[in-house]
Design a protein around this motif. Structure first.
Motif, PDB file in Angstrom:
ATOM      1  N   GLY A   1     -27.781  35.709  42.560  1.00 58.39           N
ATOM      2  CA  GLY A   1     -28.779  35.577  41.506  1.00 58.39           C
ATOM      3  C   GLY A   1     -28.204  35.673  40.110  1.00 58.39           C
ATOM      4  N   ALA A   2     -27.046  36.353  39.964  1.00 63.10           N
ATOM      5  CA  ALA A   2     -26.434  36.465  38.641  1.00 63.10           C
ATOM      6  C   ALA A   2     -25.925  35.131  38.123  1.00 63.10           C
ATOM      7  CB  ALA A   2     -25.289  37.482  38.671  1.00 63.10           C
ATOM      8  N   MET A   3     -25.795  34.128  38.997  1.00 65.76           N
ATOM      9  CA  MET A   3     -25.400  32.800  38.539  1.00 65.76           C
ATOM     10  C   MET A   3     -26.496  32.154  37.693  1.00 65.76           C
ATOM     11  SD  MET A   3     -22.290  31.952  39.368  1.00 65.76           S
ATOM     12  CE  MET A   3     -22.177  30.155  39.467  1.00 65.76           C
ATOM     13  N   GLN A   4     -27.693  32.710  37.716  1.00 65.64           N
ATOM     14  CA  GLN A   4     -28.744  32.220  36.821  1.00 65.64           C
ATOM     15  C   GLN A   4     -28.475  32.621  35.371  1.00 65.64           C
ATOM     16  OE1 GLN A   4     -32.820  33.066  38.088  1.00 65.64           O
ATOM     17  NE2 GLN A   4     -32.070  33.539  40.127  1.00 65.64           N
ATOM     18  N   GLU A   5     -27.633  33.611  35.170  1.00 64.47           N
ATOM     19  CA  GLU A   5     -27.460  34.187  33.840  1.00 64.47           C
ATOM     20  C   GLU A   5     -26.621  33.287  32.928  1.00 64.47           C
ATOM     21  OE1 GLU A   5     -25.862  38.102  34.310  1.00 64.47           O
ATOM     22  OE2 GLU A   5     -27.570  38.811  35.501  1.00 64.47           O
ATOM     23  N   TYR A   6     -26.760  33.535  31.631  1.00 62.63           N
ATOM     24  CA  TYR A   6     -25.867  32.922  30.664  1.00 62.63           C
ATOM     25  C   TYR A   6     -24.523  33.650  30.708  1.00 62.63           C
ATOM     26  CZ  TYR A   6     -30.387  31.395  28.776  1.00 62.63           C
ATOM     27  OH  TYR A   6     -31.647  30.866  28.625  1.00 62.63           O
ATOM     28  N   SER A   7     -23.450  32.937  30.423  1.00 64.60           N
ATOM     29  CA  SER A   7     -22.144  33.593  30.387  1.00 64.60           C
ATOM     30  C   SER A   7     -22.086  34.631  29.279  1.00 64.60           C
ATOM     31  CB  SER A   7     -21.016  32.573  30.227  1.00 64.60           C
ATOM     32  OG  SER A   7     -21.214  31.802  29.057  1.00 64.60           O
ATOM     33  N   GLU A   8     -22.857  34.412  28.214  1.00 64.05           N
ATOM     34  CA  GLU A   8     -23.064  35.412  27.170  1.00 64.05           C
ATOM     35  C   GLU A   8     -24.554  35.518  26.914  1.00 64.05           C
ATOM     36  OE1 GLU A   8     -20.560  35.381  23.681  1.00 64.05           O
ATOM     37  OE2 GLU A   8     -19.143  34.027  24.682  1.00 64.05           O
ATOM     38  N   TYR A   9     -25.092  36.717  27.022  1.00 60.17           N
ATOM     39  CA  TYR A   9     -26.524  36.902  26.841  1.00 60.17           C
ATOM     40  C   TYR A   9     -26.953  36.516  25.429  1.00 60.17           C
ATOM     41  CZ  TYR A   9     -26.507  39.789  31.120  1.00 60.17           C
ATOM     42  OH  TYR A   9     -26.391  40.244  32.401  1.00 60.17           O
ATOM     43  N   LEU A  10     -28.195  36.079  25.293  1.00 57.49           N
ATOM     44  CA  LEU A  10     -28.760  35.884  23.969  1.00 57.49           C
ATOM     45  C   LEU A  10     -28.809  37.234  23.266  1.00 57.49           C
ATOM     46  CD1 LEU A  10     -31.632  33.382  24.860  1.00 57.49           C
ATOM     47  CD2 LEU A  10     -29.400  32.863  23.880  1.00 57.49           C
ATOM     48  N   PRO A  11     -28.535  37.265  21.974  1.00 58.33           N
ATOM     49  CA  PRO A  11     -28.224  38.545  21.327  1.00 58.33           C
ATOM     50  C   PRO A  11     -29.427  39.461  21.095  1.00 58.33           C
ATOM     51  CG  PRO A  11     -28.200  36.770  19.726  1.00 58.33           C
ATOM     52  CD  PRO A  11     -28.350  36.123  21.066  1.00 58.33           C
ATOM     53  N   GLU A  12     -29.157  40.750  21.196  1.00 58.12           N
ATOM     54  CA  GLU A  12     -30.112  41.798  20.814  1.00 58.12           C
ATOM     55  C   GLU A  12     -29.771  42.343  19.430  1.00 58.12           C
ATOM     56  OE1 GLU A  12     -32.965  43.603  21.880  1.00 58.12           O
ATOM     57  OE2 GLU A  12     -33.163  41.652  22.841  1.00 58.12           O
ATOM     58  N   ALA A  13     -28.882  41.702  18.707  1.00 58.14           N
ATOM     59  CA  ALA A  13     -28.453  42.180  17.393  1.00 58.14           C
ATOM     60  C   ALA A  13     -29.630  42.260  16.424  1.00 58.14           C
ATOM     61  CB  ALA A  13     -27.390  41.241  16.833  1.00 58.14           C
ATOM     62  N   PHE A  14     -29.649  43.297  15.601  1.00 61.77           N
ATOM     63  CA  PHE A  14     -30.672  43.412  14.576  1.00 61.77           C
ATOM     64  C   PHE A  14     -30.153  44.261  13.420  1.00 61.77           C
ATOM     65  CE2 PHE A  14     -31.324  46.993  17.384  1.00 61.77           C
ATOM     66  CZ  PHE A  14     -31.576  48.060  16.527  1.00 61.77           C
ATOM     67  N   THR A  15     -30.739  44.039  12.252  1.00 62.78           N
ATOM     68  CA  THR A  15     -30.375  44.785  11.053  1.00 62.78           C
ATOM     69  C   THR A  15     -31.295  45.995  10.915  1.00 62.78           C
ATOM     70  OG1 THR A  15     -29.690  42.750   9.957  1.00 62.78           O
ATOM     71  CG2 THR A  15     -30.110  44.676   8.554  1.00 62.78           C
ATOM     72  N   PRO A  16     -30.759  47.209  10.911  1.00 61.94           N
ATOM     73  CA  PRO A  16     -31.620  48.391  10.782  1.00 61.94           C
ATOM     74  C   PRO A  16     -32.482  48.328   9.522  1.00 61.94           C
ATOM     75  CG  PRO A  16     -29.398  49.034  11.421  1.00 61.94           C
ATOM     76  CD  PRO A  16     -29.341  47.571  11.096  1.00 61.94           C
ATOM     77  N   GLY A  17     -33.784  48.595   9.709  1.00 63.39           N
ATOM     78  CA  GLY A  17     -34.697  48.609   8.580  1.00 63.39           C
ATOM     79  C   GLY A  17     -35.234  47.253   8.178  1.00 63.39           C
TER      80      GLY A  17
ATOM     81  N   GLU B   1     -33.454  18.702  28.258  1.00 63.78           N
ATOM     82  CA  GLU B   1     -33.929  17.719  27.281  1.00 63.78           C
ATOM     83  C   GLU B   1     -33.858  18.344  25.887  1.00 63.78           C
ATOM     84  OE1 GLU B   1     -37.111  14.955  28.467  1.00 63.78           O
ATOM     85  OE2 GLU B   1     -37.447  16.367  30.120  1.00 63.78           O
ATOM     86  N   PRO B   2     -33.107  17.723  24.988  1.00 67.01           N
ATOM     87  CA  PRO B   2     -32.787  18.371  23.709  1.00 67.01           C
ATOM     88  C   PRO B   2     -33.995  18.806  22.883  1.00 67.01           C
ATOM     89  CG  PRO B   2     -31.369  16.474  24.059  1.00 67.01           C
ATOM     90  CD  PRO B   2     -32.404  16.438  25.137  1.00 67.01           C
ATOM     91  N   ASP B   3     -35.052  18.021  22.873  1.00 68.69           N
ATOM     92  CA  ASP B   3     -36.147  18.301  21.953  1.00 68.69           C
ATOM     93  C   ASP B   3     -37.395  18.840  22.642  1.00 68.69           C
ATOM     94  OD1 ASP B   3     -34.659  17.520  19.672  1.00 68.69           O
ATOM     95  OD2 ASP B   3     -34.969  15.426  20.245  1.00 68.69           O
ATOM     96  N   ARG B   4     -37.197  19.462  23.801  1.00 71.59           N
ATOM     97  CA  ARG B   4     -38.278  20.193  24.450  1.00 71.59           C
ATOM     98  C   ARG B   4     -37.947  21.685  24.403  1.00 71.59           C
ATOM     99  NH1 ARG B   4     -42.027  17.068  26.854  1.00 71.59           N
ATOM    100  NH2 ARG B   4     -42.827  18.804  28.079  1.00 71.59           N
ATOM    101  N   PHE B   5     -38.980  22.501  24.645  1.00 73.05           N
ATOM    102  CA  PHE B   5     -38.821  23.949  24.534  1.00 73.05           C
ATOM    103  C   PHE B   5     -38.939  24.616  25.900  1.00 73.05           C
ATOM    104  CE2 PHE B   5     -40.472  22.676  20.323  1.00 73.05           C
ATOM    105  CZ  PHE B   5     -39.383  23.083  19.552  1.00 73.05           C
ATOM    106  N   TYR B   6     -38.105  25.649  26.096  1.00 79.10           N
ATOM    107  CA  TYR B   6     -38.004  26.335  27.384  1.00 79.10           C
ATOM    108  C   TYR B   6     -38.181  27.842  27.191  1.00 79.10           C
ATOM    109  CZ  TYR B   6     -35.897  21.879  28.750  1.00 79.10           C
ATOM    110  OH  TYR B   6     -35.663  20.553  28.980  1.00 79.10           O
ATOM    111  N   HIS B   7     -38.802  28.475  28.179  1.00 80.81           N
ATOM    112  CA  HIS B   7     -38.986  29.919  28.139  1.00 80.81           C
ATOM    113  C   HIS B   7     -37.789  30.607  28.787  1.00 80.81           C
ATOM    114  CE1 HIS B   7     -43.044  29.720  26.592  1.00 80.81           C
ATOM    115  NE2 HIS B   7     -43.250  28.697  27.408  1.00 80.81           N
ATOM    116  N   SER B   8     -37.349  31.654  28.142  1.00 87.54           N
ATOM    117  CA  SER B   8     -36.136  32.329  28.578  1.00 87.54           C
ATOM    118  C   SER B   8     -36.310  33.832  28.449  1.00 87.54           C
ATOM    119  CB  SER B   8     -34.940  31.860  27.737  1.00 87.54           C
ATOM    120  OG  SER B   8     -33.741  32.446  28.169  1.00 87.54           O
ATOM    121  N   ARG B   9     -35.425  34.545  29.078  1.00 93.65           N
ATOM    122  CA  ARG B   9     -35.191  35.956  28.781  1.00 93.65           C
ATOM    123  C   ARG B   9     -33.793  36.032  28.178  1.00 93.65           C
ATOM    124  NH1 ARG B   9     -39.296  39.195  31.243  1.00 93.65           N
ATOM    125  NH2 ARG B   9     -40.996  37.695  31.459  1.00 93.65           N
TER     126      ARG B   9
END
Length: 595
Positions: free
Chosen positions: A57-73, A139-147
């Motif tokens: 099931g881990a083969m479903q994952e991205y090789s690098e996760y979409l980021p959780e980075a955020f600027t405090p405040g 498809e480049p110009d369609r939108f997909y739901h992700s985690r």
């Protein structure tokens, strides 16, 4: 983690006519495109290549996760926000650190730019537009739901994008529909700041980081649920995103990369027999691999050279497209062992049965406690004392599991007669090529380790440094040196300057039940590869018919994978993109085909 040296390195490679030596650091940098397979010497039979695909099931994952980075405040923290307010919590999740304007998030997503003129950065070209799939990926110009860790999967998450069979996609052509689907069109979100933010981000950036699953999230909109006996899911698993197909074409999930690379190689390979298998589904203790397609073409179409029209490329590629990446285990060792049975002469002289019929003495072949058993599963409580005690443990026939309502194929064997054989000729070179996204684990030690070692020692097997193989399974919990196969201390970290691995790195037991008890040999995947590369698997031929193991780690430099490759007298490659994975596989096919 990235490697700038090309497609990686082959760390261990046996040159034709030689036993495996110490590390051969062959640089593969600068390799591009597909290479034609080297022509065979006159009279040399074509080689066999079996691709073993990781369907964990881990083969479903991205090789690098979409980021959780955020600027405090940076993000607002209102005192009493409504569900649709920025900072609000409700049935769609907690709107914390959402959006596309936080400087830290924008920097972390800088690898994608929909307005760039470079397709490698703007994602304008679909990575896999195979017309036999149910959808283009993507498809480049369609939108997909992700985690944050993977595309939302129909079985575990809603709203979803990937169908339960991984063959087709659910997507949206407009930002409004894509955004409101995240909320399941609940009234609390109409004309809300959260929806305005989502639509603006999709229009300007091509992506939106959405809410985090919380205690307030409605059933059906929450998930995923962790599996028993597996490590806790990372925070990214619970972050909802909406991304354009362009984003996914730049950084696709691992399974999409593997599928595309395999099909490209199958389309181009020549004068070689090819088969396809995946890691096996749960069948109790030992889980044999699932053979999706035996070696093609048949023996009568493989001499003196391969009849290229008889190589069923279309069938192989259809089989690749039908792989379902939902396996709970990453049981590489068990699958290698089962493929050894497929390449053996079992159907002609009962070779596998003579070696591995129960009962195996001592115990059931396990160097653990309780006369062959192991301790109970610390995560689920599953009883361990009856480890691998079924009378047909390593010779399982196919059957229908009525409780789960599924067909289980059992241990694969070659055809009993005719030309549909796994090995056609004396001294035919045969290799299994493992394509995987991570370290083997989760119930991957149900193999007859003691019997394999006994057979190897009886024939005088030796390590690459010519020291004899030894194995002492007695009282392994207190034995400081049980022996066996472990080359993890010779594995290389990426980048190379980042340190070294040790044998202890391959004694991992966390979320990896069952495991052996002997220090230095608690996992047996590399022992299996060593067995296959040193034993003559066929008693029906006068030649020597071992099986080599090559490994391509997509986004991983796992020391166990490297140890498997060395033990299997093949090579280890590390790839980070579809082109690197394709080129790695092509180099392997090319290498195996040289007599």
């Amino acid at each position: 983690m990235h490697d700038d040296s090309g497609i990686g390195k082959v760390f261990w490679k046996r040159l034709p006519g030689q036993r495996l030596g110490l590390t051969v650091g062959i640089m593969a940098a600068g390799v591009s495109g597909l290479f034609p397979v080297a022509s065979l010497a006159e009279g040399s039979p074509p080689s066999n290549v079996m691709f073993l695909v990781d369907n964990n099931g881990a083969m479903q994952e991205y090789s690098e996760y979409l980021p959780e980075a955020f600027t405090p405040g940076f993000y607002p923290t209102p005192e009493d926000p409504a569900p649709g307010d920025l900072g609000g919590d409700g049935p769609a999740g907690h709107n914390i650190n959402t959006g596309c304007t936080d400087p830290a998030l924008v920097a972390a997503m800088s690898w994608f730019d929909k307005d760039s003129s470079d397709p490698a950065k703007n994602g304008s070209v679909s990575i896999d537009a195979d017309s036999t799939l149910g959808s283009k990926f993507f498809e480049p110009d369609r939108f997909y739901h992700s985690r944050g860790r993977r595309l939302a999967w129909q079985t575990d998450e809603y709203p979803f994008s990937v169908s339960s069979d991984f063959n087709s996609l659910n997507s949206h052509g407009d930002a409004l529909t894509a955004c409101y689907t995240v909320t399941n069109w609940k009234d609390a979100y109409f004309n809300s700041p959260m929806m305005d933010e989502c639509m603006t981000c999709l229009t300007t950036r091509g992506w939106w980081r959405g809410p985090m699953v919380s205690a307030q999230t409605s059933p059906g909109l929450d998930g995923p649920k962790p599996n028993p006996g597996e490590a806790p899911l990372p925070p990214e698993a619970f972050r909802k995103w909406v991304v354009s197909g362009r984003v996914l074409n730049v950084r696709p999930p691992k399974f999409v990369v593997a599928r595309k690379a395999l099909k490209d190689v199958i389309a181009q390979a020549s004068n070689v027999r090819i088969g396809l298998a995946t890691l096996g589904r749960d069948q109790g203790w030992f889980d044999p691999p699932e053979l999706l397609m035996g070696m093609s073409p048949t023996c009568d179409k493989s001499t003196p050279t391969v009849d290229e029209t008889a190589l069923d490329r279309a069938g192989l590629m259809r089989a690749v497209n039908q792989i379902q990446f939902r396996n709970l285990d990453r049981n590489v060792g068990e699958s290698l062992f089962g493929l050894g049975g497929y390449f053996s002469s079992q159907m002609l002289d009962n070779q596998w049965g003579n070696w591995f019929a129960q009962p195996i003495d001592p115990g059931w072949g396990w160097p653990g406690c309780c006369d062959g058993g192991t301790y109970d599963n610390p995560y689920t409580g599953q009883f361990g004392a009856t480890w691998a005690a079924a009378p047909d443990e390593w010779l399982k026939a196919p059957y229908i599991d009525d409780e789960r309502g599924i067909y289980l194929p059992g241990q694969p064997w070659e055809a009993a007669e005719g030309d549909d054989r796994s090995i056609c000729f004396d001294n035919q070179r045969t290799a299994v090529v493992v394509v995987t996204g991570g370290t083997p684990r989760y119930e991957d030690n149900s193999v007859p380790i003691t019997k394999m070692m006994e057979l190897l020692i009886a024939q005088g097997a030796a390590h690459p440094d010519e020291s004899p193989v030894r194995f002492n399974p007695a009282d392994p919990e207190h034995n400081p040196s049980v022996g066996g196969i472990n080359y993890c201390d010779q594995a290389v970290k990426y980048p190379p300057a980042s340190g070294t691995y040790t044998k202890a790195d391959c004694d991992y037991t966390d979320y990896n039940w069952p495991a052996g008890l002997g220090v230095g040999n608690k996992n047996f995947m590399d022992d299996v590869a060593f067995f296959l590369s040193h034993m003559d698997l066929r008693g029906d031929r006068p030649g020597h018919e071992p099986v080599q193991t090559y490994v391509v780690g997509y986004g991983t430099d796992s020391p166990m994978l490297q140890s498997i490759a060395k033990a299997g007298e093949g090579g280890f490659f590390r790839a980070q993109s579809v082109s690197e994975l394709r080129d790695s596989l092509t180099v392997i096919v090319d290498t195996v085909s040289v007599p």
